[in-house]
Write a protein that holds these residues in place. Structure first.
Motif, mmCIF file in Angstrom:
data_model
loop_
_atom_site.group_PDB
_atom_site.id
_atom_site.type_symbol
_atom_site.label_atom_id
_atom_site.label_comp_id
_atom_site.label_asym_id
_atom_site.label_seq_id
_atom_site.Cartn_x
_atom_site.Cartn_y
_atom_site.Cartn_z
ATOM 1 N N SER A 100 1.312 -1.245 0.466
ATOM 2 C CA SER A 100 0.431 0.257 0.336
ATOM 3 C C SER A 100 0.677 1.002 -0.400
ATOM 4 C CB SER A 100 -1.098 0.161 1.401
ATOM 5 O OG SER A 100 -1.516 0.747 1.135
ATOM 6 N N ARG A 101 0.374 2.109 -0.628
ATOM 7 C CA ARG A 101 1.228 3.674 -1.112
ATOM 8 C C ARG A 101 0.556 4.757 -1.073
ATOM 9 N NH1 ARG A 101 5.318 2.313 -6.189
ATOM 10 N NH2 ARG A 101 2.930 3.242 -7.009
ATOM 11 N N LEU A 102 -0.954 4.262 -0.907
ATOM 12 C CA LEU A 102 -1.296 5.411 -1.431
ATOM 13 C C LEU A 102 -1.900 6.562 -0.503
ATOM 14 C CD1 LEU A 102 -5.085 4.260 -1.110
ATOM 15 C CD2 LEU A 102 -3.683 6.157 -2.895
ATOM 16 N N SER A 103 -1.759 7.543 -0.831
ATOM 17 C CA SER A 103 -0.997 8.618 0.453
ATOM 18 C C SER A 103 -2.329 9.473 1.303
ATOM 19 C CB SER A 103 0.337 10.051 -0.473
ATOM 20 O OG SER A 103 -1.437 10.213 -1.165
ATOM 21 N N ILE A 104 -3.476 9.005 0.489
ATOM 22 C CA ILE A 104 -4.760 9.328 1.472
ATOM 23 C C ILE A 104 -5.123 8.108 1.310
ATOM 24 C CG2 ILE A 104 -6.878 11.185 1.204
ATOM 25 C CD1 ILE A 104 -5.274 12.837 0.430
ATOM 26 N N SER A 105 -5.624 8.130 1.857
ATOM 27 C CA SER A 105 -6.225 6.390 2.549
ATOM 28 C C SER A 105 -7.556 6.679 3.895
ATOM 29 C CB SER A 105 -5.749 5.007 3.113
ATOM 30 O OG SER A 105 -4.579 5.110 4.056
ATOM 31 N N PRO A 106 -8.329 6.014 3.150
ATOM 32 C CA PRO A 106 -9.628 5.610 3.957
ATOM 33 C C PRO A 106 -9.819 5.139 5.932
ATOM 34 C CG PRO A 106 -10.674 4.396 2.425
ATOM 35 C CD PRO A 106 -8.839 5.138 1.697
ATOM 36 N N VAL A 107 -9.767 5.267 7.107
ATOM 37 C CA VAL A 107 -9.647 5.011 8.009
ATOM 38 C C VAL A 107 -11.541 4.642 8.095
ATOM 39 C CG1 VAL A 107 -9.190 5.504 10.540
ATOM 40 C CG2 VAL A 107 -8.011 5.794 8.430
ATOM 41 N N THR A 108 -11.444 3.513 8.920
ATOM 42 C CA THR A 108 -13.541 3.011 9.572
ATOM 43 C C THR A 108 -13.526 4.157 11.106
ATOM 44 O OG1 THR A 108 -12.448 1.032 10.730
ATOM 45 C CG2 THR A 108 -13.359 0.513 8.720
ATOM 46 N N PRO A 109 -14.512 4.544 11.410
ATOM 47 C CA PRO A 109 -14.565 4.185 12.522
ATOM 48 C C PRO A 109 -14.167 3.708 13.837
ATOM 49 C CG PRO A 109 -16.739 4.314 11.254
ATOM 50 C CD PRO A 109 -15.680 4.278 10.357
ATOM 51 N N GLY A 110 -14.311 2.647 13.663
ATOM 52 C CA GLY A 110 -13.475 1.379 14.926
ATOM 53 C C GLY A 110 -11.441 1.859 14.584
ATOM 54 N N GLN A 111 -11.567 2.278 13.143
ATOM 55 C CA GLN A 111 -9.687 1.689 13.867
ATOM 56 C C GLN A 111 -9.038 4.020 13.984
ATOM 57 O OE1 GLN A 111 -9.461 1.791 9.788
ATOM 58 N NE2 GLN A 111 -9.142 -0.323 9.399
ATOM 59 N N TRP A 112 -10.343 4.405 13.721
ATOM 60 C CA TRP A 112 -9.852 5.784 14.047
ATOM 61 C C TRP A 112 -10.098 5.721 16.297
ATOM 62 C CZ3 TRP A 112 -8.878 10.739 12.668
ATOM 63 C CH2 TRP A 112 -8.732 11.683 13.349
ATOM 64 N N LYS A 113 -11.242 5.302 16.151
ATOM 65 C CA LYS A 113 -11.280 5.110 18.092
ATOM 66 C C LYS A 113 -10.047 4.233 18.483
ATOM 67 C CE LYS A 113 -16.453 5.077 18.794
ATOM 68 N NZ LYS A 113 -17.874 4.333 18.628
ATOM 69 N N LYS A 114 -10.234 3.647 18.283
ATOM 70 C CA LYS A 114 -8.562 2.398 18.099
ATOM 71 C C LYS A 114 -7.744 3.392 18.338
ATOM 72 C CE LYS A 114 -6.969 -1.232 20.278
ATOM 73 N NZ LYS A 114 -7.156 -1.522 21.611
ATOM 74 N N ILE A 115 -7.168 3.838 17.246
ATOM 75 C CA ILE A 115 -6.162 5.270 17.380
ATOM 76 C C ILE A 115 -5.715 6.113 18.249
ATOM 77 C CG2 ILE A 115 -4.369 6.612 15.552
ATOM 78 C CD1 ILE A 115 -4.477 3.915 13.473
ATOM 79 N N LEU A 116 -6.809 6.927 18.269
ATOM 80 C CA LEU A 116 -7.018 8.394 19.311
ATOM 81 C C LEU A 116 -7.025 7.627 20.996
ATOM 82 C CD1 LEU A 116 -8.114 9.470 17.194
ATOM 83 C CD2 LEU A 116 -9.706 10.308 18.777
ATOM 84 N N ALA A 117 -6.799 6.512 21.033
ATOM 85 C CA ALA A 117 -6.879 5.710 22.764
ATOM 86 C C ALA A 117 -6.114 5.335 22.674
ATOM 87 C CB ALA A 117 -7.830 3.990 22.376
ATOM 88 N N LEU A 118 -5.043 4.877 21.595
ATOM 89 C CA LEU A 118 -3.982 4.263 21.642
ATOM 90 C C LEU A 118 -3.133 5.620 21.876
ATOM 91 C CD1 LEU A 118 -3.182 1.430 18.841
ATOM 92 C CD2 LEU A 118 -3.086 1.408 21.359
ATOM 93 N N ALA A 119 -3.332 7.211 21.626
ATOM 94 C CA ALA A 119 -1.973 8.014 21.522
ATOM 95 C C ALA A 119 -2.964 8.604 22.606
ATOM 96 C CB ALA A 119 -2.606 8.793 20.435
ATOM 97 N N GLY A 120 -3.858 8.196 23.420
ATOM 98 C CA GLY A 120 -3.518 8.516 24.870
ATOM 99 C C GLY A 120 -5.150 10.079 24.294
ATOM 100 N N LEU A 121 -5.839 10.355 23.845
ATOM 101 C CA LEU A 121 -6.438 11.233 23.071
ATOM 102 C C LEU A 121 -7.571 10.579 22.622
ATOM 103 C CD1 LEU A 121 -4.495 12.543 19.666
ATOM 104 C CD2 LEU A 121 -4.557 13.365 21.992
ATOM 105 N N SER A 122 -8.451 9.956 23.660
ATOM 106 C CA SER A 122 -10.094 9.694 23.530
ATOM 107 C C SER A 122 -10.567 10.398 25.107
ATOM 108 C CB SER A 122 -10.042 8.481 24.163
ATOM 109 O OG SER A 122 -9.361 7.945 23.431
#
Length: 154
Positions: A132-154
């Motif tokens: 995968s090399r796409l510079s812009i790619s879609p993210v699902t709501p579930g992936q978004w939530k998970k990443i915000l949690a990992l980053a401490g931004l939830s």
DNA sequence: GCCAACGTTGGC
DNA sequence: GCCAACGTTGGC
């Protein structure tokens, strides 16, 4: 309301650069891939969430979150003769490439690519697919939530 | 710097 | 429209 991952080379524009910009906002220039362009043109809306990703650097990863802050408009760099992003086939009348404005929202813990790869809930991310090399790619709501949690931004 | 994967170009 | 050659991306 959609979510996106957008890649930037920090040597060119880092998340810190966006935080330091007026109104924490920069133009997203230099996209020269039709699939990525079409996401911006056809699907992005003001307010969409953005994972700001650092690529082609020592530790690639998600550096912060941002939002889409404008609709699409012609990417000025396509007209800059001699510039890195000049496109001789683009004209003012029929521009080929577009930009949107991106506004930084929050900087959490930096999430290296290697860490993202180890998270089972993220294995379907476009970013993590082989080749995968796409510079812009879609993210699902579930992936978004998970990443915000990992980053401490939830 | 290497190289796998992918995208684009252009001759036919 | 095919496809070989070439260029780019991006992790390592």
């Amino acid at each position: 309301m959609r979510y996106w991952l957008m890649k930037s080379e920090p040597d060119e524009v880092s998340f810190d650069d966006v935080l330091a910009a007026p109104d924490r906002t920069v133009a997203w220039f230099g996209v020269r891939n039709y699939q990525a362009r079409n996401f911006m043109r056809d699907q992005m809306q003001v307010g969409d969430g953005i994972l700001f990703y650092h690529s082609s650097c020592a530790v690639p990863g998600v550096a912060g979150i941002a939002r889409v802050a404008s609709g699409a408009y012609p990417d000025a760099t396509q007209f800059e003769e001699g510039g890195k992003y000049f496109d001789p086939k683009a004209t003012r009348e029929t521009p080929r490439w577009i930009s949107v404005d991106v506004q930084a929202l929050a900087q959490g813990r930096y999430l290296p690519l290697t860490e993202l790869r180890a998270v089972p809930e993220l294995e379907d991310m476009v970013l993590l697919q082989k080749g995968s090399r796409l510079s812009i790619s879609p993210v699902t709501p579930g992936q978004w939530k998970k990443i915000l949690a990992l980053a401490g931004l939830s």
